[in-house]
Enzyme design. Structure first.
Site, mmCIF file in Angstrom:
data_model
loop_
_atom_site.group_PDB
_atom_site.id
_atom_site.type_symbol
_atom_site.label_atom_id
_atom_site.label_comp_id
_atom_site.label_asym_id
_atom_site.label_seq_id
_atom_site.Cartn_x
_atom_site.Cartn_y
_atom_site.Cartn_z
ATOM 1 N N HIS A 109 8.231 2.788 -1.793
ATOM 2 C CA HIS A 109 7.863 3.658 -0.679
ATOM 3 C C HIS A 109 8.587 3.191 0.577
ATOM 4 O O HIS A 109 9.260 2.155 0.577
ATOM 5 C CB HIS A 109 6.350 3.713 -0.487
ATOM 6 C CG HIS A 109 5.704 2.429 -0.089
ATOM 7 N ND1 HIS A 109 5.632 1.327 -0.922
ATOM 8 C CD2 HIS A 109 5.069 2.046 1.059
ATOM 9 C CE1 HIS A 109 4.998 0.348 -0.324
ATOM 10 N NE2 HIS A 109 4.651 0.763 0.894
ATOM 11 N N HIS A 130 7.774 2.079 3.715
ATOM 12 C CA HIS A 130 7.348 1.132 4.741
ATOM 13 C C HIS A 130 8.368 0.016 4.918
ATOM 14 O O HIS A 130 9.011 -0.436 3.951
ATOM 15 C CB HIS A 130 5.981 0.563 4.401
ATOM 16 C CG HIS A 130 4.869 1.550 4.613
ATOM 17 N ND1 HIS A 130 3.601 1.386 4.082
ATOM 18 C CD2 HIS A 130 4.835 2.724 5.300
ATOM 19 C CE1 HIS A 130 2.841 2.421 4.437
ATOM 20 N NE2 HIS A 130 3.573 3.240 5.173
ATOM 21 N N ASP A 143 8.308 -3.141 5.330
ATOM 22 C CA ASP A 143 8.219 -4.381 4.557
ATOM 23 C C ASP A 143 8.529 -4.159 3.086
ATOM 24 O O ASP A 143 8.342 -5.068 2.262
ATOM 25 C CB ASP A 143 6.848 -5.034 4.734
ATOM 26 C CG ASP A 143 5.697 -4.178 4.232
ATOM 27 O OD1 ASP A 143 5.806 -2.941 4.299
ATOM 28 O OD2 ASP A 143 4.684 -4.740 3.757
ATOM 29 N N HIS A 144 9.048 -2.970 2.764
ATOM 30 C CA HIS A 144 9.476 -2.676 1.388
ATOM 31 C C HIS A 144 10.937 -2.219 1.308
ATOM 32 O O HIS A 144 11.550 -2.332 0.250
ATOM 33 C CB HIS A 144 8.557 -1.617 0.768
ATOM 34 C CG HIS A 144 7.182 -2.127 0.515
ATOM 35 N ND1 HIS A 144 6.749 -2.565 -0.716
ATOM 36 C CD2 HIS A 144 6.135 -2.309 1.358
ATOM 37 C CE1 HIS A 144 5.498 -2.985 -0.622
ATOM 38 N NE2 HIS A 144 5.102 -2.840 0.631
ATOM 39 N N HIS A 154 -1.272 5.855 -0.743
ATOM 40 C CA HIS A 154 -0.931 4.909 0.322
ATOM 41 C C HIS A 154 0.104 5.564 1.231
ATOM 42 O O HIS A 154 -0.038 5.598 2.450
ATOM 43 C CB HIS A 154 -0.398 3.626 -0.306
ATOM 44 C CG HIS A 154 0.067 2.598 0.679
ATOM 45 N ND1 HIS A 154 -0.784 1.957 1.546
ATOM 46 C CD2 HIS A 154 1.317 2.091 0.925
ATOM 47 C CE1 HIS A 154 -0.089 1.095 2.281
ATOM 48 N NE2 HIS A 154 1.183 1.165 1.923
ATOM 49 N N ASP A 187 2.361 -0.954 -3.240
ATOM 50 C CA ASP A 187 1.088 -1.048 -2.524
ATOM 51 C C ASP A 187 0.044 -0.071 -3.051
ATOM 52 O O ASP A 187 -1.007 0.109 -2.428
ATOM 53 C CB ASP A 187 1.297 -0.772 -1.030
ATOM 54 C CG ASP A 187 2.015 -1.908 -0.315
ATOM 55 O OD1 ASP A 187 2.291 -2.941 -0.950
ATOM 56 O OD2 ASP A 187 2.310 -1.754 0.887
ATOM 57 N N HIS A 234 1.653 -7.672 -2.516
ATOM 58 C CA HIS A 234 1.081 -8.545 -1.492
ATOM 59 C C HIS A 234 0.074 -9.526 -2.086
ATOM 60 O O HIS A 234 -0.577 -9.229 -3.089
ATOM 61 C CB HIS A 234 0.363 -7.724 -0.419
ATOM 62 C CG HIS A 234 1.263 -6.892 0.435
ATOM 63 N ND1 HIS A 234 1.853 -7.353 1.577
ATOM 64 C CD2 HIS A 234 1.670 -5.603 0.291
ATOM 65 C CE1 HIS A 234 2.591 -6.387 2.124
ATOM 66 N NE2 HIS A 234 2.492 -5.319 1.356
#
Length: 311
Positions: free
Chosen positions: A110, A112, A114-115, A166, A185, A223
């Site tokens: 996805h 975001h 941090d990905h 999410h 996530d 995570h």
């Protein structure tokens, strides 16, 4: 298992899986956020996924940023190597160099930051970026995917799962032959991601699809949230003996600085409250749901409870 290919600093887990854990963690000093620094004990370890039909894939798992896990999947026969999301380009580059692996694929779950934060730096000649077709925010995407799509990686076949909720377009990568799924996530050990973009109906359908995976499927999430997830799970289902046992083990692992990821889908089905709202009367009672309430509504009450939980 052909463990002779792995470094001698690793030892087989005692839990009856093919998982390998480090003997001792090390510290990496904090620096600036732009260097993808870590502010907690870390170590690096390697898991071996065995496939009866396609040989083996190696999965390198390593911490990134504050609480992300990074993953590299490697086929030793073909030399292909995939990054599963890219939280931090410099960390991935270091792990690739350490192992002598050449990156060929980036598999995004996805959009975001941090990905996908390392996509542009890691996207060099010969590297193909895969990601969700329903998400127009994946940097450098070459191959848009949607639920039900399949593709080959090395000697293994990957099935794309629609796991929106999410984010609207979130996807997961399931390797049935390897009994392994990378879920980003959408699902965490004893938890799930916050519902930023989706609806309760969409997210509940996602969780049901994930719950339908075989019990022996290894679940790699993105995570290390398990300790806080366990506290919430215990607040809504304290009468679940399997959850009590699992929580004790999780707290002991975290006290030693050990990872609690990956997990098995069977463990999640038995203990993860987000997969159990429709089967646990205790959870329904503790989140204020009625016995006749539909699964999506129960899920939403569990999610709201976790969002406000301060235990």
């Amino acid at each position: 298992l052909a463990l002779i290919r792995l470094a001698s600093s690793f030892t087989p887990s005692i839990h009856g899986t093919n998982r390998l854990l480090p003997l001792s963690p090390s510290f990496v000093a904090a620096s600036s956020p732009t260097s993808c620094s870590l502010r907690r004990p870390i170590s690096s370890w390697t898991h071996l996924m065995m496939s009866k039909s396609a040989g083996s894939l190696e999965v390198a798992q390593f911490p990134c940023l504050d609480d992300n896990y990074g993953y590299l999947i490697h086929d030793p026969k073909t030399g292909e190597t995939a990054a599963l999301d890219t939280p931090c380009a410099s960390t991935y580059a270091r792990e690739l160099e350490k192992r002598g692996w050449k990156l060929t694929h980036i598999l995004c779950t996805h959009h975001h930051g941090d990905h996908v934060g390392g996509n542009r730096q890691l996207k060099t000649e010969g590297v193909k970026v895969y990601g969700p077709a329903a998400d127009g925010q994946i940097p450098c995407m070459d191959a848009p995917l949607q639920g039900g799509d399949t593709f080959s990686f090395g000697g293994a076949d990957a099935v794309v799962m629609d796991v929106g909720g999410h984010t609207l377009g979130h996807i997961a990568y399931h390797f049935p032959g390897e009994k392994t799924a990378f879920v980003g996530d959408s699902l965490f050990s004893l938890g799930c991601g916050r519902m930023f973009e989706g609806t309760p109906e969409q997210y509940w359908a996602t969780l049901q699809r994930l719950r339908d995976l075989p019990d022996d499927t290894t679940i790699y999430c993105a995570h290390e949230y398990t300790e806080s997830n366990a506290r919430f799970a215990m607040s809504v289902e304290p009468g679940n003996p399997e959850l009590v046992r699992r929580t004790e083990g999780i707290m002991a692992k975290r006290a030693r600085g050990e990872p609690t990821v990956p997990s098995l889908m069977g463990e999640e089905k038995a203990t993860n409250p987000f997969l159990r709202g429709d089967v646990s009367e205790e959870i329904r009672k503790n989140v204020g749901a009625s016995d006749g309430e539909d699964g999506a509504s129960i899920f939403y009450k569990i999610r709201l409870g976790k969002d406000s939980f301060r235990g």
